[in-house]
Every structure is written in C-alpha cells, then in structure tokens.
Design a protein around this motif. Structure first.
Motif, short mmCIF file in Angstrom:
data_model
loop_
_atom_site.label_atom_id
_atom_site.label_comp_id
_atom_site.label_asym_id
_atom_site.label_seq_id
_atom_site.Cartn_x
_atom_site.Cartn_y
_atom_site.Cartn_z
N PHE A 1 -46.91 -7.09 18.87
CA PHE A 1 -46.00 -6.68 17.81
C PHE A 1 -44.62 -7.28 18.05
CE2 PHE A 1 -49.22 -3.36 18.02
CZ PHE A 1 -49.57 -3.23 16.69
N ALA A 2 -43.96 -7.65 16.94
CA ALA A 2 -42.58 -8.13 16.98
C ALA A 2 -41.82 -7.45 15.86
CB ALA A 2 -42.53 -9.65 16.82
N TYR A 3 -40.54 -7.24 16.04
CA TYR A 3 -39.77 -6.44 15.09
C TYR A 3 -38.54 -7.19 14.63
CZ TYR A 3 -42.72 -2.93 17.29
OH TYR A 3 -43.81 -2.25 17.78
N GLY A 4 -38.07 -6.84 13.40
CA GLY A 4 -36.87 -7.44 12.85
C GLY A 4 -36.23 -6.55 11.81
N LYS A 5 -34.94 -6.77 11.59
CA LYS A 5 -34.23 -5.95 10.60
C LYS A 5 -34.60 -6.35 9.18
CE LYS A 5 -30.23 -5.04 13.55
NZ LYS A 5 -28.75 -5.19 13.70
N THR A 6 -34.96 -7.62 8.98
CA THR A 6 -35.35 -8.10 7.66
C THR A 6 -36.75 -8.71 7.72
OG1 THR A 6 -34.43 -10.31 8.00
CG2 THR A 6 -32.93 -8.61 7.15
N TRP A 7 -37.33 -8.88 6.52
CA TRP A 7 -38.66 -9.49 6.46
C TRP A 7 -38.60 -10.92 6.99
CZ3 TRP A 7 -41.32 -13.58 4.70
CH2 TRP A 7 -42.72 -13.46 4.57
N ALA A 8 -37.55 -11.65 6.61
CA ALA A 8 -37.42 -13.05 7.04
C ALA A 8 -37.30 -13.16 8.55
CB ALA A 8 -36.21 -13.70 6.36
N ASP B 1 -38.70 3.62 9.53
CA ASP B 1 -37.28 3.55 9.87
C ASP B 1 -36.56 2.40 9.18
OD1 ASP B 1 -38.26 1.37 11.21
OD2 ASP B 1 -37.77 2.08 13.23
N GLY B 2 -37.28 1.66 8.33
CA GLY B 2 -36.67 0.57 7.58
C GLY B 2 -36.86 -0.79 8.21
N ARG B 3 -37.18 -0.88 9.48
CA ARG B 3 -37.39 -2.17 10.15
C ARG B 3 -38.74 -2.76 9.74
NH1 ARG B 3 -36.93 -2.24 16.31
NH2 ARG B 3 -38.33 -0.44 16.14
N PHE B 4 -38.87 -4.06 9.96
CA PHE B 4 -40.12 -4.73 9.67
C PHE B 4 -40.86 -5.04 10.97
CE2 PHE B 4 -37.68 -5.28 5.89
CZ PHE B 4 -38.62 -5.22 4.86
N GLN B 5 -42.18 -4.98 10.86
CA GLN B 5 -43.03 -5.15 12.05
C GLN B 5 -44.08 -6.22 11.78
OE1 GLN B 5 -44.92 -1.67 14.27
NE2 GLN B 5 -46.70 -2.48 13.18
N ALA B 6 -44.12 -7.23 12.68
CA ALA B 6 -45.15 -8.26 12.60
C ALA B 6 -46.22 -7.99 13.65
CB ALA B 6 -44.54 -9.65 12.82
N ALA B 7 -47.47 -8.22 13.32
CA ALA B 7 -48.59 -8.02 14.24
C ALA B 7 -49.45 -9.27 14.25
CB ALA B 7 -49.41 -6.80 13.85
N VAL B 8 -49.66 -9.84 15.43
CA VAL B 8 -50.44 -11.07 15.58
C VAL B 8 -51.37 -10.92 16.78
CG1 VAL B 8 -50.35 -13.55 15.99
CG2 VAL B 8 -48.59 -12.48 14.59
N TYR B 9 -52.61 -11.37 16.65
CA TYR B 9 -53.52 -11.38 17.79
C TYR B 9 -53.21 -12.61 18.65
CZ TYR B 9 -56.39 -7.48 16.30
OH TYR B 9 -56.83 -6.22 15.99
N ASP C 1 -40.61 -12.60 10.00
CA ASP C 1 -41.52 -13.72 9.74
C ASP C 1 -41.30 -14.86 10.72
OD1 ASP C 1 -43.57 -14.99 8.12
OD2 ASP C 1 -41.97 -16.34 7.46
N VAL C 2 -40.03 -15.09 11.10
CA VAL C 2 -39.74 -16.12 12.09
C VAL C 2 -40.43 -15.80 13.41
CG1 VAL C 2 -37.91 -17.14 13.50
CG2 VAL C 2 -37.55 -16.80 11.05
N LYS C 3 -40.37 -14.55 13.84
CA LYS C 3 -41.02 -14.14 15.09
C LYS C 3 -42.53 -14.25 14.99
CE LYS C 3 -37.25 -11.10 16.53
NZ LYS C 3 -36.85 -9.74 16.91
N ARG C 4 -43.06 -13.93 13.78
CA ARG C 4 -44.51 -14.04 13.59
C ARG C 4 -44.94 -15.50 13.74
NH1 ARG C 4 -47.88 -15.61 9.52
NH2 ARG C 4 -46.06 -16.15 8.25
N GLY D 1 -51.68 -13.11 11.09
CA GLY D 1 -50.85 -11.95 11.35
C GLY D 1 -50.41 -11.24 10.09
N THR D 2 -49.79 -10.11 10.26
CA THR D 2 -49.31 -9.32 9.13
C THR D 2 -47.89 -8.86 9.38
OG1 THR D 2 -50.17 -7.28 10.12
CG2 THR D 2 -51.63 -8.47 8.60
N ILE D 3 -47.19 -8.55 8.27
CA ILE D 3 -45.84 -7.99 8.35
C ILE D 3 -45.80 -6.74 7.48
CG2 ILE D 3 -43.38 -8.34 7.88
CD1 ILE D 3 -43.76 -11.29 8.35
N THR D 4 -45.38 -5.66 8.05
CA THR D 4 -45.27 -4.39 7.33
C THR D 4 -43.90 -3.78 7.59
OG1 THR D 4 -46.26 -3.20 9.20
CG2 THR D 4 -47.76 -3.92 7.43
#
Length: 384
Positions: free
Chosen positions: A40-47, A20-28, A50-53, A13-16
């Motif tokens: 896709f999963a979203y979070g206010k911080t990279w960390a 809007d400032g939020r982080f987005q994780a993408a996993v197949y 990453d937990v959701k990823r 997966g990837t995190i970008t």
C-alpha cells in the motif's frame, strides 16, 4: 471529488479513497523470498497516489523486491547474493561473499530487520567475530555487510547504510618479504628440470597469476613476434573448474615476451606435440599451453604444489606462487624500469600496490649499494 476513472487492468493496482480523505494505492509486488504480496502507498491527492502506484509497478516490471515490511537480513542477504552478486561479479567473489553470509552474518545478524539494524548491532557482531575468529575475518565480513546494505539502499529498502558508520577492525598487514634477486635466480636454476619450468618462467618474468598460467592458450602466444595476450584464466570454485576473464588491468592485455620465455615455450610446444602423438585417440585438444599427458588443462593447485616442491628442494624460503609475482618487480626494478611500467606489466589496478613492492625492492637495492660503498671505503682506509 475527482471524476470517475476507468478501472486499471489486472496487475496494474488500484487507487481508492479512504474515510479520512487520503487516497490509497494497492499493488501486488515481489517479496525478497520470491512470493508476492500486496503493498500500500498513500497520498493526499489522487495524482500523488498514482505517481507512487506507477513507481511500484516499475519495480514490479524490473523484478525489484518491495517488501511489505522490512525484510530480515536472513532474507535479504541470500536474495542479494543470488540476484545482485551472482549475475554481475566473478564466481570467486560470489563464493567468498557466500561464506561470510552463511557462516557469520546470518548467524549473528540474520534475525534483525533491515530498518531496525543499528550501529550497535553491527559493532557487537564484529566484536564477536574478532574474538571467535580473527580481525581479518571480522574486517572482511564488515566489507560484505557494507556492500549488501549499499545494495539495499539502492533498492530503497533502507534509508541509510549503518555499516558505513562502524569502523572496521584493524588488521596488521602481512609483512611483504619477496625473494631477492639472487633467490629468484636460484629458483629458476633449480626449476630447469621440472616439467612446469616454462610456467614458472612466465610467472616470474611476466608476473602471471596461477589462473592466468593454466588459462593460457597457444592462440594467444606468438613466439615469432614475441608477444603474449592475456585473455583468459582458469579457476576452480566449489569443485567446478571454469574459464573466466583475467583480473583487473590484465583484461585484453598484450605483453612483449621476454627472451628468457621463448626457448622454454618452444620446448613446451614440442613436448606437448610428442604427448599428443603418444596419447593418440585419448588426446583431448583444448588449446591450452600447459596440459596433462592427455591434453586436459592442468589443475591450478598442481602448479602451486610443484612450485613449493622445487623451492623446498632448492633450500629456498617457501613463498606463495602469487608472491613470485613480486620477483617480477624485483627483476624489473633491478633493470631500472619505472614503477608505472611495472604496474602495467603486473596488471595491478592501483599504483599503490606496485609501490609497496617497488619500495621494498628499492630498499634492498639501496642496502646492496651501501654495502658496496662500505667495502670500497674500508679498502681505501686500510691502504692509508
């Protein structure tokens, strides 16, 4: 801005960061239909992202489906049957669930998505089922749907099980009317000349189910010690005969063999030996107690057919072979055996099931006792 991190390996997966400032994780991830799609999963911080990823990747490793959108019931129910019910439940359970999913739940609710399925949808479907089929069918379909949605909750596909919020249809319980002690004895007397007489004795004396009778092997019968071990049962589902574990408390159960069973089983062993010698090379050694003339296990339905025929010829009420197990309770209760011991012998999973039979038998015994008292009082009254 967080420091630059190494690129994740393929499939991790990837995190970008979004505009809007939020982080987005993408996993197949795996879909209920077996395909793969990007989730896709979203979070206010990279960390946080990453937990959701990592949670998504854990489900990927475990083969758990994570739909990118809420799955339809027509997608989830077949997946649930094949991947959750089939590997962990008995074939008979799977077959029963499959019928309700295919004939009732998918046609009535298949177009609904898991997240949008509401209480009113379930209630309307059950009402239609009850009207077109029966309350018993509707109640069983409700149980199947509730079990399937419970699994969906565990997989975090839905946040609540709406089926638990719907009261199932009420079904009038079948009136239990087992054979009386005299009827049971009359049947055994009439069955003495039947080839399956030893099977009937075991069914009544020990409460064996049909599958346990045809699945009984000689290695689990000790006539010298007068013990019988319940290890297997034979079933036929979808045209296929197979061997399975016994039901409920029967698993790994060892029971004392009543004296009434010993002679019929000795006769069965001698008869089988004669059949083996007569069949010669055509004999197939399977180790079962009850077999055909060539050694193959008998069909479960043939035991019931013979049981019904003997009962009819004897002029007795025709009951299910399974209900003959209640004859065991009748005999044990008449002998003064406590309900808890009756429960262990019959292999009931709940004492309430035993007490249902026990209470019925006790009522019969009470009526018989009152009848004796009434006759005694009448004789004494006539003398005065």
């Amino acid at each position: 801005m967080p420091p630059q991190r190494k690129r994740n390996p393929n499939g991790a997966g990837t995190i970008t960061q979004r505009k809007d400032g939020r982080f987005q994780a993408a996993v197949y991830v795996l879909q209920p239909d077996g395909t793969r799609a990007r989730k896709f999963a979203y979070g206010k911080t990279w960390a946080e992202c990453d937990v959701k990823r990592r949670e998504l990747l854990t489900k990927v490793d475990q083969g758990v489906p994570v739909p990118t959108r809420s799955a339809k019931l027509s997608e989830w129910l077949p997946y649930w049957l094949d991947n959750i019910v089939k590997p962990h439940r008995k074939r008979t359970t799977f077959a029963k669930y499959e019928i309700h999913v295919r004939l009732y739940l998918v046609p009535l609710l298949g177009s609904k998505r898991l997240e949008s399925l509401g209480v009113a949808d379930v209630r309307r479907a059950l009402a239609q089922l009850q009207k077109k089929n029966s309350a018993a069918t509707a109640k069983e379909s409700h149980r199947v749907l509730r079990t399937a949605l419970t699994a969906a909750c565990r997989e975090e596909l839905v946040s609540r099980n709406v089926a638990t919020l719907v009261e199932p249809p009420k079904v009038d319980s079948r009136e239990m009317d087992p054979w009386s002690l005299q009827e049971t004895l009359d049947f055994l007397a009439a069955a003495r000349t039947d080839p399956l007489y030893p099977a009937f004795v075991i069914a009544i004396a020990l409460g064996f189910r049909r599958g346990e009778i045809v699945g009984l092997r000689w290695e689990n019968v000790d006539l010298d010690k007068r013990e019988v071990r319940v290890r297997t049962q034979r079933q036929r589902v979808g045209g296929e005969a197979y061997e399975d574990d016994p039901k409920g408390r029967r698993r790994r159960q060892t029971l004392p063999l009543p004296g009434i069973c010993v002679a019929p089983l000795r006769w069965q062993r001698m008869k089988q030996a004669a059949q083996r010698e007569k069949a010669g090379d055509a004999w197939e050694e399977t180790g079962y107690v009850f077999t055909t003339r060539t050694g193959r296990p008998i069909e479960p339905r043939n035991v019931y057919r013979s049981f019904t025929r003997v009962a009819k010829d004897a002029g007795l009420r025709v009951i299910r072979l399974h209900d003959a197990r209640h004859g065991t309770a009748t005999l044990l209760t008449a002998a003064g055996v406590p309900p808890r011991v009756v429960m262990e012998i019959l292999g009931h999973s709940q004492i309430a099931v035993t007490m249902n039979v026990y209470t019925h038998v006790v009522q019969d015994t009470q009526r018989e006792a009152i009848g004796h008292m009434d006759r005694l009082l009448r004789r004494r009254h006539d003398r005065l």
